[in-house]
Motif scaffolding. Structure first.
Motif, PDB file in Angstrom:
ATOM      1  N   ARG A  38       1.378  -8.244   7.428  1.00 48.46           N
ATOM      2  CA  ARG A  38       1.525  -6.818   8.072  1.00 48.46           C
ATOM      3  C   ARG A  38       0.544  -5.833   7.240  1.00 48.46           C
ATOM      4  O   ARG A  38       0.673  -5.722   6.032  1.00 48.46           O
ATOM      5  CB  ARG A  38       2.847  -6.386   8.113  1.00 48.46           C
ATOM      6  N   PHE A  39      -0.287  -5.043   8.068  1.00 45.60           N
ATOM      7  CA  PHE A  39      -1.001  -4.173   7.171  1.00 45.60           C
ATOM      8  C   PHE A  39      -0.277  -2.849   7.024  1.00 45.60           C
ATOM      9  O   PHE A  39       0.416  -2.381   7.890  1.00 45.60           O
ATOM     10  CB  PHE A  39      -2.069  -3.533   8.168  1.00 45.60           C
ATOM     11  N   GLU A  40       0.013  -2.630   5.793  1.00 43.72           N
ATOM     12  CA  GLU A  40       1.021  -1.487   5.339  1.00 43.72           C
ATOM     13  C   GLU A  40       0.341  -0.142   5.228  1.00 43.72           C
ATOM     14  O   GLU A  40       0.992   0.789   5.333  1.00 43.72           O
ATOM     15  CB  GLU A  40       1.595  -1.915   3.905  1.00 43.72           C
ATOM     16  N   ASN A  41      -1.002   0.059   5.072  1.00 43.44           N
ATOM     17  CA  ASN A  41      -1.491   1.308   5.231  1.00 43.44           C
ATOM     18  C   ASN A  41      -0.977   2.046   6.691  1.00 43.44           C
ATOM     19  O   ASN A  41      -1.125   3.402   6.645  1.00 43.44           O
ATOM     20  CB  ASN A  41      -3.147   1.121   5.291  1.00 43.44           C
ATOM     21  N   ASP A  42      -1.135   1.224   7.484  1.00 47.80           N
ATOM     22  CA  ASP A  42      -0.573   1.763   9.084  1.00 47.80           C
ATOM     23  C   ASP A  42      -0.173   0.679   9.642  1.00 47.80           C
ATOM     24  O   ASP A  42      -0.520  -0.270  10.316  1.00 47.80           O
ATOM     25  CB  ASP A  42      -1.667   2.137   9.904  1.00 47.80           C
TER      26      ASP A  42
END
Length: 130
Positions: A101-105
């Motif tokens: 899961r991309f945590e920046n967005d």
């Protein structure tokens, strides 16, 4: 009644995935190539090299060299062509395979492991061909 149903569904979903620690991530990935998909379509592949080095491709034959590091329990990647950290949380599914899961967005990208291999990526490199 609704809160109980939500609680049951939440605990079922939560038990289906285990957060992967940075130590686990390194053990699971080093020396392997992971192929990731999104929405049942191939998305890209990452080759995990020694010393936390990586090689990424969108499966177009062009590869990006980079490295990963830990920041606030997230696995963050920087690449030679893009030095802005891209931070992800990784989860191991009970039935096998990673979820990233991309945590920046967090609304932007969730990737699923489609397969993995001991073989290195096949990269064409810049200016290859006629």
């Amino acid at each position: 009644m609704k809160p109980l149903v939500f609680l049951i569904l939440s605990s079922t979903v939560a038990s289906a995935e285990t957060l992967v620690t940075p130590e686990m991530f390194e053990q699971m990935t080093e020396g392997r190539t992971f192929y990731y998909g999104q929405n049942s379509e191939p998305y890209g592949a990452e080759e995990y090299l020694p010393n936390r080095r990586v090689r990424w491709t969108f499966l177009d034959g062009q590869c990006e060299e980079g490295e990963w590091f830990v920041e606030l329990d997230l696995i963050c990647f920087v690449y030679d062509a893009n030095p802005v950290p891209q931070c992800w949380s990784f989860y191991q599914q009970d039935e096998g395979g990673l979820i990233a899961r991309f945590e920046n967005d967090p609304n932007a990208t969730t990737l699923y492991e489609m397969s993995q291999s001991d073989d290195p990526l096949r990269c064409l490199g810049p200016d290859v061909g006629v």
